[in-house]
Scaffold this motif. Structure first.
Motif, PDB file in Angstrom:
ATOM      1  N   PHE A 181      34.228  46.882   9.361  1.00 45.10           N
ATOM      2  CA  PHE A 181      34.159  45.654   8.581  1.00 45.10           C
ATOM      3  C   PHE A 181      33.419  44.561   9.362  1.00 45.10           C
ATOM      4  CE2 PHE A 181      38.358  47.242   6.697  1.00 45.10           C
ATOM      5  CZ  PHE A 181      37.703  47.915   5.688  1.00 45.10           C
ATOM      6  N   ARG A 182      33.644  44.511  10.648  1.00 45.31           N
ATOM      7  CA  ARG A 182      32.916  43.535  11.478  1.00 45.31           C
ATOM      8  C   ARG A 182      31.426  43.879  11.525  1.00 45.31           C
ATOM      9  NH1 ARG A 182      36.591  40.363  14.154  1.00 45.31           N
ATOM     10  NH2 ARG A 182      38.717  41.230  14.273  1.00 45.31           N
ATOM     11  N   ALA A 183      31.120  45.176  11.585  1.00 44.24           N
ATOM     12  CA  ALA A 183      29.721  45.600  11.595  1.00 44.24           C
ATOM     13  C   ALA A 183      29.047  45.234  10.276  1.00 44.24           C
ATOM     14  CB  ALA A 183      29.629  47.105  11.836  1.00 44.24           C
ATOM     15  N   MET A 184      29.766  45.333   9.169  1.00 42.89           N
ATOM     16  CA  MET A 184      29.218  44.901   7.881  1.00 42.89           C
ATOM     17  C   MET A 184      28.763  43.449   7.967  1.00 42.89           C
ATOM     18  SD  MET A 184      31.808  46.323   4.934  1.00 42.89           S
ATOM     19  CE  MET A 184      30.854  45.562   3.613  1.00 42.89           C
ATOM     20  N   SER A 185      29.642  42.602   8.476  1.00 44.06           N
ATOM     21  CA  SER A 185      29.322  41.181   8.585  1.00 44.06           C
ATOM     22  C   SER A 185      28.134  40.953   9.502  1.00 44.06           C
ATOM     23  CB  SER A 185      30.552  40.421   9.088  1.00 44.06           C
ATOM     24  OG  SER A 185      30.288  39.046   9.212  1.00 44.06           O
ATOM     25  N   ASP A 186      28.114  41.665  10.621  1.00 49.26           N
ATOM     26  CA  ASP A 186      27.040  41.485  11.609  1.00 49.26           C
ATOM     27  C   ASP A 186      25.682  41.911  11.057  1.00 49.26           C
ATOM     28  OD1 ASP A 186      28.905  40.562  13.411  1.00 49.26           O
ATOM     29  OD2 ASP A 186      29.103  42.479  14.479  1.00 49.26           O
ATOM     30  N   HIS A 187      25.656  42.937  10.200  1.00 46.42           N
ATOM     31  CA  HIS A 187      24.391  43.486   9.695  1.00 46.42           C
ATOM     32  C   HIS A 187      24.035  42.976   8.303  1.00 46.42           C
ATOM     33  CE1 HIS A 187      25.282  46.408  12.926  1.00 46.42           C
ATOM     34  NE2 HIS A 187      23.968  46.536  12.985  1.00 46.42           N
ATOM     35  N   GLY A 188      24.840  42.056   7.777  1.00 49.17           N
ATOM     36  CA  GLY A 188      24.539  41.513   6.460  1.00 49.17           C
ATOM     37  C   GLY A 188      24.704  42.517   5.336  1.00 49.17           C
ATOM     38  N   ALA A 189      25.634  43.462   5.491  1.00 52.20           N
ATOM     39  CA  ALA A 189      25.862  44.476   4.464  1.00 52.20           C
ATOM     40  C   ALA A 189      26.710  43.902   3.341  1.00 52.20           C
ATOM     41  CB  ALA A 189      26.547  45.698   5.060  1.00 52.20           C
ATOM     42  N   SER A 190      26.410  44.307   2.127  1.00 51.78           N
ATOM     43  CA  SER A 190      27.212  43.859   0.982  1.00 51.78           C
ATOM     44  C   SER A 190      28.346  44.819   0.690  1.00 51.78           C
ATOM     45  CB  SER A 190      26.329  43.715  -0.258  1.00 51.78           C
ATOM     46  OG  SER A 190      25.740  44.967  -0.610  1.00 51.78           O
ATOM     47  N   ASP A 191      28.171  46.105   0.992  1.00 51.32           N
ATOM     48  CA  ASP A 191      29.173  47.118   0.653  1.00 51.32           C
ATOM     49  C   ASP A 191      29.275  48.155   1.766  1.00 51.32           C
ATOM     50  OD1 ASP A 191      29.752  46.703  -2.503  1.00 51.32           O
ATOM     51  OD2 ASP A 191      27.638  46.347  -2.068  1.00 51.32           O
ATOM     52  N   LEU A 192      30.468  48.721   1.885  1.00 50.30           N
ATOM     53  CA  LEU A 192      30.717  49.842   2.788  1.00 50.30           C
ATOM     54  C   LEU A 192      31.279  50.985   1.959  1.00 50.30           C
ATOM     55  CD1 LEU A 192      31.128  51.180   5.615  1.00 50.30           C
ATOM     56  CD2 LEU A 192      33.404  50.084   5.643  1.00 50.30           C
ATOM     57  N   HIS A 193      30.636  52.176   2.051  1.00 54.33           N
ATOM     58  CA  HIS A 193      31.086  53.359   1.330  1.00 54.33           C
ATOM     59  C   HIS A 193      31.695  54.346   2.324  1.00 54.33           C
ATOM     60  CE1 HIS A 193      28.847  52.558  -2.510  1.00 54.33           C
ATOM     61  NE2 HIS A 193      28.214  51.738  -1.683  1.00 54.33           N
TER      62      HIS A 193
END
Length: 356
Positions: free
Chosen positions: A8-20
């Motif tokens: 979840f932190r990596a999502m924020s760091d990389h500007g991801a909108s979704d994690l599957h």
């Protein structure tokens, strides 16, 4: 700390909108509209279920085991809120997590026209934000509600499944209600809200006849109601609302909708080609007397023409918004050609730029 927190932190760091997270596949993030596979082993069903159970409320996990589907929201402190959907597929468990930014962008931050910002200052009526899943409806609606919260001394009640953007009461009093947690259904919460001295009501999704009926009644009786629908443009939005009612009721519903509907914002997202990120193309219908008459008379097929002649009122069609994004070099012609309503409107641009 849950084991999934690092993702979840990596999502924020990389500007991801979704994690599957889907059994049989490595973790996958959606970044700027594209799916990106992480360099990790494929997830097995049993370990994935253990990871998911660690972050899922026990009551929700029991429902997931019984039904195979759940939705809920949660917050990772210091990172963001997330909307979770857990499901079961052929190879085992699956989950999709949508990142909801902790910072609410304003209408100005999003580059929305003044006509949309001004919708936050209406006194009554129905305002709809529409588009396919993942088109940025929640972000646009959050910006409008933020404008309300900062500028109006009103009672604002939101009904969502789950709660997404959290608005801390500023000038307005904001109460967030989550379907399945604070209330049984959208319709039950909407019916109850009318006894809670509301000025403004946000309905996260108008998904059934009863909810749509109650939202229309609230808008017609002096409240300002915001809602969302999964429709592609203004004309289809009007048709969707009317067609959900039995045929014998539709003439009256057309009249009610013509009187109470204030605006429809329809949007779709494009991948930017000038810089990283995505940008929204917007269709905006403001309900002036001409539009209201078309709705009342059942002539929704004429709405696109009315939008073209309503530019002085701030109206715009989806196709004109897409062409504007092409003219400014923000989006790719190939993607534009897939999303315009009438592909021929692109011919002048494509000829001028040498694509044709």
């Amino acid at each position: 700390m849950a084991q999934l927190d690092a993702l979840f932190r990596a999502m924020s760091d990389h500007g991801a909108s979704d994690l599957h997270l889907v059994a049989g596949n490595p973790p996958i993030m959606r970044i700027n509209g594209d799916l990106v596979r992480l360099k990790s082993p494929a997830l097995a069903d049993t370990p994935l279920r253990q990871l998911l159970q660690e972050i899922t409320p026990p009551s929700m996990w029991r429902t997931y085991e019984e039904t195979g589907d759940i939705d809920y929201g949660f917050e990772l402190e210091g990172v963001a809120r997330f909307r979770a959907n857990l499901f079961v597929q052929k190879d085992g468990a699956g989950a999709v997590f949508r990142l909801i930014p902790s910072t609410i962008l304003s209408c100005s931050d999003l580059g929305l026209p003044d006509e949309i910002r001004n919708l936050a200052h209406l006194q009554q009526g129905l305002v709809l934000v529409t588009g396919p899943t993942g088109s940025g409806k929640s972000t646009t609606l959050a910006a409008i509600i933020d404008e309300v919260n900062k500028n109006r001394s009103d009672n604002l009640i939101t009904i969502e499944d789950p709660i997404e953007f959290v608005h801390k009461s500023a000038k307005a009093l904001v109460s967030h209600r989550e379907v399945g947690k604070h209330t049984e259904t959208f319709a039950a919460a909407l019916r109850a809200s009318l006894r809670e001295d509301p000025d403004i009501i946000l309905v996260g999704e108008m998904r059934d006849l009863e909810t749509i009926r109650l939202a229309l009644e609230a808008a017609a009786t002096g409240h300002l109601v915001f809602g969302t629908l999964h429709t592609l443009n203004a004309a289809k939005t009007v048709d969707r609302i009317i067609e959900v009612f039995p045929a014998r009721e539709q003439p009256q519903i057309r009249s009610t909708l013509a009187d109470s509907l204030q605006a429809v914002i329809s949007q779709t997202l494009f991948k930017r080609v000038d810089e990283p990120g995505r940008v929204a193309a917007l269709e905006l219908m403001m309900c002036n007397p001409a539009i209201s008459n078309l709705i009342r008379e059942g002539k929704t097929f004429q709405i696109p023409s009315a939008l073209q002649t309503g530019k002085k009122d701030g109206m715009r069609t989806m196709d004109s918004s897409i062409i504007e994004l092409l003219e400014t070099g923000q989006i790719d012609p190939a993607e534009a050609s897939q999303k315009v309503t009438n592909a021929q409107v692109l011919d002048p641009f494509l000829s001028r730029t040498g694509v044709l």
